[in-house]
Design an enzyme around this catalytic site. Structure first.
Site, PDB file in Angstrom:
ATOM      1  N   ALA A  64       0.806  -1.222   0.000  1.00  0.00           N
ATOM      2  CA  ALA A  64       0.000   0.000   0.000  1.00  0.00           C
ATOM      3  C   ALA A  64       0.837   1.268   0.000  1.00  0.00           C
ATOM      4  O   ALA A  64       0.314   2.350   0.258  1.00  0.00           O
ATOM      5  CB  ALA A  64      -0.933  -0.006   1.207  1.00  0.00           C
ATOM      6  N   GLY A  65       2.131   1.140  -0.283  1.00  0.00           N
ATOM      7  CA  GLY A  65       2.997   2.317  -0.324  1.00  0.00           C
ATOM      8  C   GLY A  65       3.664   2.568   1.004  1.00  0.00           C
ATOM      9  O   GLY A  65       3.817   1.663   1.834  1.00  0.00           O
ATOM     10  N   ASP A  67       4.193   3.709   4.819  1.00  0.00           N
ATOM     11  CA  ASP A  67       3.331   3.621   5.991  1.00  0.00           C
ATOM     12  C   ASP A  67       3.061   5.033   6.502  1.00  0.00           C
ATOM     13  O   ASP A  67       3.900   5.648   7.167  1.00  0.00           O
ATOM     14  CB  ASP A  67       4.013   2.775   7.065  1.00  0.00           C
ATOM     15  N   HIS A  90      15.155   3.319  -3.330  1.00  0.00           N
ATOM     16  CA  HIS A  90      15.671   3.576  -4.670  1.00  0.00           C
ATOM     17  C   HIS A  90      16.893   2.724  -4.984  1.00  0.00           C
ATOM     18  O   HIS A  90      17.086   2.300  -6.135  1.00  0.00           O
ATOM     19  CB  HIS A  90      15.976   5.065  -4.826  1.00  0.00           C
ATOM     20  N   ASP A 145       7.601   8.524  -5.788  1.00  0.00           N
ATOM     21  CA  ASP A 145       8.952   8.025  -5.576  1.00  0.00           C
ATOM     22  C   ASP A 145       8.998   6.589  -6.072  1.00  0.00           C
ATOM     23  O   ASP A 145       8.064   6.111  -6.715  1.00  0.00           O
ATOM     24  CB  ASP A 145       9.352   8.119  -4.092  1.00  0.00           C
TER      25      ASP A 145
END
Length: 263
Positions: A64-65, A67, A90, A145
């Site tokens: 869900a990306g 937190d 990254h 991101d």
């Protein structure tokens, strides 16, 4: 290797990476970002890894990306926190993109935010019928991101990428297939059973050639025609000189199935 936020298992040349925070919708916290980076370093360094599958545990989310509760608890230092998390995230994406082994996203449910970005950065993607996809960043006043501003427009085009970022439109699995975000949609019960058989032939394939394909696809959008063709020339020459390339040529002439070793 034991992790607290994900599982890692290498089986028959296939690395299985599973997010294991289902109670938090497999959302990324600092620990998961660090552990994902560690796993990506491992996959990109271990020559036994010849394909990889990235998926989520539970039925509610692939990932869900970030937190958001962690962000909310650290608003005074959020700039430092986000820089730290994206440094690890990254680095993980970069290692996965540059490693020779193809990476398959097996999207079991919601892919949002950084989870959505991770799907765009995978080489192939399979979605369960009930999976959904959304950027979600601007919904809470943030920007993307996790690589999606690099990969998403290449997959779906600039107009559609802008729509996903600016409106936070939620794509169903069939819509994601239609848009080119995923390669296949399968019943949820068949997701793992589909990802494994797709990864297995890749793991048995010419790993160095797979890595060459990945590198050429990444350079194609930014290089000139002549430079890209020079890169193609170097890549196919190196592949031809490799053990797998020579095995493939011999097998073709002998009309037999090649036995690739990843070298």
């Amino acid at each position: 290797m034991t992790y607290s936020t994900l599982d890692y298992e290498l089986r028959d040349g296939v690395a299985w990476i599973t997010f294991t925070r289902p109670e938090r919708f497999n959302a990324l916290d600092p620990a998961m970002a660090r552990e994902l980076c560690d796993v990506a370093n491992l996959c990109s360094s271990d020559r036994r890894v010849r394909a990889a599958v990235l998926t989520g545990s539970g039925e509610q989310a692939f990932c869900a990306g970030g937190d958001v509760s962690v962000f909310a608890d650290n608003l005074d230092t959020i700039e430092v926190l986000v820089k730290e998390m994206t440094t690890y995230l990254h680095a993980a994406v970069s290692r996965f993109a540059r490693m020779r082994a193809p990476l398959i996203a097996a999207v079991n449910s919601v892919a949002a935010g950084a989870g959505f970005s991770l799907v765009t950065g995978c080489d192939l993607a399979i979605a369960a019928e009930g999976a959904t996809f959304t950027s979600a960043y601007t919904r809470i006043g943030l920007t993307p991101d996790g690589s999606s501003t690099y990969f998403l427009s290449r997959l779906v085009g600039t107009r559609r990428a802008a729509e996903l970022y600016l409106t936070n439109r939620v794509l169903s699995a069939p819509e994601a297939l239609d848009w080119g975000l995923v390669n296949r949609v399968v019943p949820a019960a068949d997701l793992q059973g589909t990802a494994g058989p797709q990864a297995r032939p890749l793991a048995d394939g010419p790993t160095a050639a797979h890595g060459g394909v990945k590198a050429l696809l990444q350079s194609a959008a930014t290089e000139s025609l002549e430079t890209q063709m020079e890169l193609e020339s170097r890549a196919i020459a190196a592949a031809g000189a490799s053990a797998d390339g020579q095995e493939g040529i011999r097998a073709f002439i002998a009309k037999r199935r090649p036995k690739f070793t990843g070298h």
